[in-house]
Design a protein around this motif. Structure first.
Motif, PDB file in Angstrom:
ATOM      1  N   SER A 113      -6.922   4.627   9.904  1.00  0.00           N
ATOM      2  CA  SER A 113      -7.906   5.501  10.530  1.00  0.00           C
ATOM      3  C   SER A 113      -9.322   4.926  10.488  1.00  0.00           C
ATOM      4  CB  SER A 113      -7.895   6.876   9.870  1.00  0.00           C
ATOM      5  OG  SER A 113      -8.348   6.775   8.535  1.00  0.00           O
ATOM      6  N   ALA A 114      -9.551   3.868   9.758  1.00  0.00           N
ATOM      7  CA  ALA A 114     -10.893   3.297   9.620  1.00  0.00           C
ATOM      8  C   ALA A 114     -11.519   2.884  10.950  1.00  0.00           C
ATOM      9  CB  ALA A 114     -10.875   2.133   8.638  1.00  0.00           C
ATOM     10  N   PRO A 115     -10.812   2.205  11.873  1.00  0.00           N
ATOM     11  CA  PRO A 115     -11.467   1.842  13.140  1.00  0.00           C
ATOM     12  C   PRO A 115     -11.951   3.057  13.927  1.00  0.00           C
ATOM     13  CG  PRO A 115      -9.466   0.562  12.854  1.00  0.00           C
ATOM     14  CD  PRO A 115      -9.488   1.604  11.771  1.00  0.00           C
ATOM     15  N   GLY A 116     -11.204   4.125  13.920  1.00  0.00           N
ATOM     16  CA  GLY A 116     -11.638   5.343  14.599  1.00  0.00           C
ATOM     17  C   GLY A 116     -12.881   5.924  13.964  1.00  0.00           C
ATOM     18  N   CYS A 117     -12.971   5.854  12.655  1.00  0.00           N
ATOM     19  CA  CYS A 117     -14.149   6.365  11.956  1.00  0.00           C
ATOM     20  C   CYS A 117     -15.395   5.566  12.319  1.00  0.00           C
ATOM     21  CB  CYS A 117     -13.930   6.317  10.446  1.00  0.00           C
ATOM     22  SG  CYS A 117     -12.629   7.406   9.876  1.00  0.00           S
ATOM     23  N   VAL A 118     -15.247   4.268  12.427  1.00  0.00           N
ATOM     24  CA  VAL A 118     -16.380   3.421  12.803  1.00  0.00           C
ATOM     25  C   VAL A 118     -16.810   3.739  14.230  1.00  0.00           C
ATOM     26  CG1 VAL A 118     -17.088   1.038  13.243  1.00  0.00           C
ATOM     27  CG2 VAL A 118     -15.784   1.593  11.190  1.00  0.00           C
ATOM     28  N   LEU A 119     -15.850   3.919  15.120  1.00  0.00           N
ATOM     29  CA  LEU A 119     -16.169   4.252  16.500  1.00  0.00           C
ATOM     30  C   LEU A 119     -16.907   5.590  16.587  1.00  0.00           C
ATOM     31  CD1 LEU A 119     -15.885   3.279  19.405  1.00  0.00           C
ATOM     32  CD2 LEU A 119     -13.720   4.483  19.509  1.00  0.00           C
TER      33      LEU A 119
ATOM     34  N   PHE B   3       0.825  -1.195   0.000  1.00  0.00           N
ATOM     35  CA  PHE B   3       0.000   0.000   0.000  1.00  0.00           C
ATOM     36  C   PHE B   3       0.863   1.249   0.000  1.00  0.00           C
ATOM     37  CE2 PHE B   3      -2.750  -3.087   2.267  1.00  0.00           C
ATOM     38  CZ  PHE B   3      -3.755  -3.142   1.318  1.00  0.00           C
ATOM     39  N   SER B   4       0.332   2.263  -0.659  1.00  0.00           N
ATOM     40  CA  SER B   4       0.987   3.568  -0.609  1.00  0.00           C
ATOM     41  C   SER B   4       0.833   4.125   0.809  1.00  0.00           C
ATOM     42  CB  SER B   4       0.335   4.513  -1.626  1.00  0.00           C
ATOM     43  OG  SER B   4      -0.988   4.812  -1.217  1.00  0.00           O
ATOM     44  N   PRO B   5       1.661   5.080   1.182  1.00  0.00           N
ATOM     45  CA  PRO B   5       1.511   5.668   2.526  1.00  0.00           C
ATOM     46  C   PRO B   5       0.128   6.272   2.757  1.00  0.00           C
ATOM     47  CG  PRO B   5       3.617   6.285   1.584  1.00  0.00           C
ATOM     48  CD  PRO B   5       2.856   5.580   0.503  1.00  0.00           C
ATOM     49  N   ARG B   6      -0.441   6.837   1.716  1.00  0.00           N
ATOM     50  CA  ARG B   6      -1.767   7.437   1.850  1.00  0.00           C
ATOM     51  C   ARG B   6      -2.827   6.372   2.112  1.00  0.00           C
ATOM     52  NH1 ARG B   6      -4.456  11.814  -2.271  1.00  0.00           N
ATOM     53  NH2 ARG B   6      -6.286  12.192  -1.025  1.00  0.00           N
ATOM     54  N   MET B   7      -2.766   5.251   1.374  1.00  0.00           N
ATOM     55  CA  MET B   7      -3.731   4.163   1.572  1.00  0.00           C
ATOM     56  C   MET B   7      -3.550   3.529   2.951  1.00  0.00           C
ATOM     57  SD  MET B   7      -6.268   2.424   0.747  1.00  0.00           S
ATOM     58  CE  MET B   7      -6.720   2.197  -0.935  1.00  0.00           C
ATOM     59  N   ALA B   8      -2.312   3.394   3.405  1.00  0.00           N
ATOM     60  CA  ALA B   8      -2.053   2.843   4.741  1.00  0.00           C
ATOM     61  C   ALA B   8      -2.651   3.751   5.813  1.00  0.00           C
ATOM     62  CB  ALA B   8      -0.561   2.664   4.953  1.00  0.00           C
ATOM     63  N   ALA B   9      -2.543   5.054   5.628  1.00  0.00           N
ATOM     64  CA  ALA B   9      -3.120   5.997   6.596  1.00  0.00           C
ATOM     65  C   ALA B   9      -4.644   5.880   6.631  1.00  0.00           C
ATOM     66  CB  ALA B   9      -2.704   7.418   6.256  1.00  0.00           C
ATOM     67  N   VAL B  10      -5.261   5.701   5.471  1.00  0.00           N
ATOM     68  CA  VAL B  10      -6.715   5.544   5.410  1.00  0.00           C
ATOM     69  C   VAL B  10      -7.132   4.271   6.139  1.00  0.00           C
ATOM     70  CG1 VAL B  10      -8.647   5.070   3.851  1.00  0.00           C
ATOM     71  CG2 VAL B  10      -7.031   6.892   3.318  1.00  0.00           C
ATOM     72  N   LEU B  11      -6.441   3.178   5.893  1.00  0.00           N
ATOM     73  CA  LEU B  11      -6.783   1.910   6.538  1.00  0.00           C
ATOM     74  C   LEU B  11      -6.555   1.964   8.053  1.00  0.00           C
ATOM     75  CD1 LEU B  11      -5.407  -0.645   3.938  1.00  0.00           C
ATOM     76  CD2 LEU B  11      -7.783  -0.095   4.418  1.00  0.00           C
TER      77      LEU B  11
END
Length: 99
Positions: free
Chosen positions: A43-49, A33-41
């Protein structure tokens, strides 16, 4: 006595949850993954919370608002798992104490 439909529902929900968790590892294990895609992945648990917690910001229930404040304090000092446990415990206890 437990109703078999309830037990079956819980078991099937557990299986689906497990499959969605393991599916990400199975399908994405050989990808870089690119650094940007890794950052998105990451941050996903925080978004769900946040989607779970956000409706309580507009709650008029004092127990929910107090539990939300406790959760926000815990989130600034602790990792995700202790924060979730504190949030669940504080919400449960406060809802029973404050009617």
């Amino acid at each position: 006595m437990l109703d078999p439909i309830y037990v079956l529902t819980i078991v099937l929900m557990a299986v689906v949850t497990y499959l969605t968790r393991i599916g990400g590892y199975v399908f994405l294990r050989n990808r870089t993954f690119s650094p940007r895609m890794a950052a998105v992945l990451e941050s996903a648990p925080g978004c769900v919370l946040i989607t779970v917690i956000a409706p309580h910001f507009v709650s008029k229930n004092p127990a929910d608002l107090a539990a939300l404040a406790i959760t926000m304090i815990a989130a600034t000092r602790l990792s995700v798992l202790p924060t979730v446990l504190i949030a669940m415990a504080s919400a449960g206890i406060l809802r029973n104490l404050i009617a």
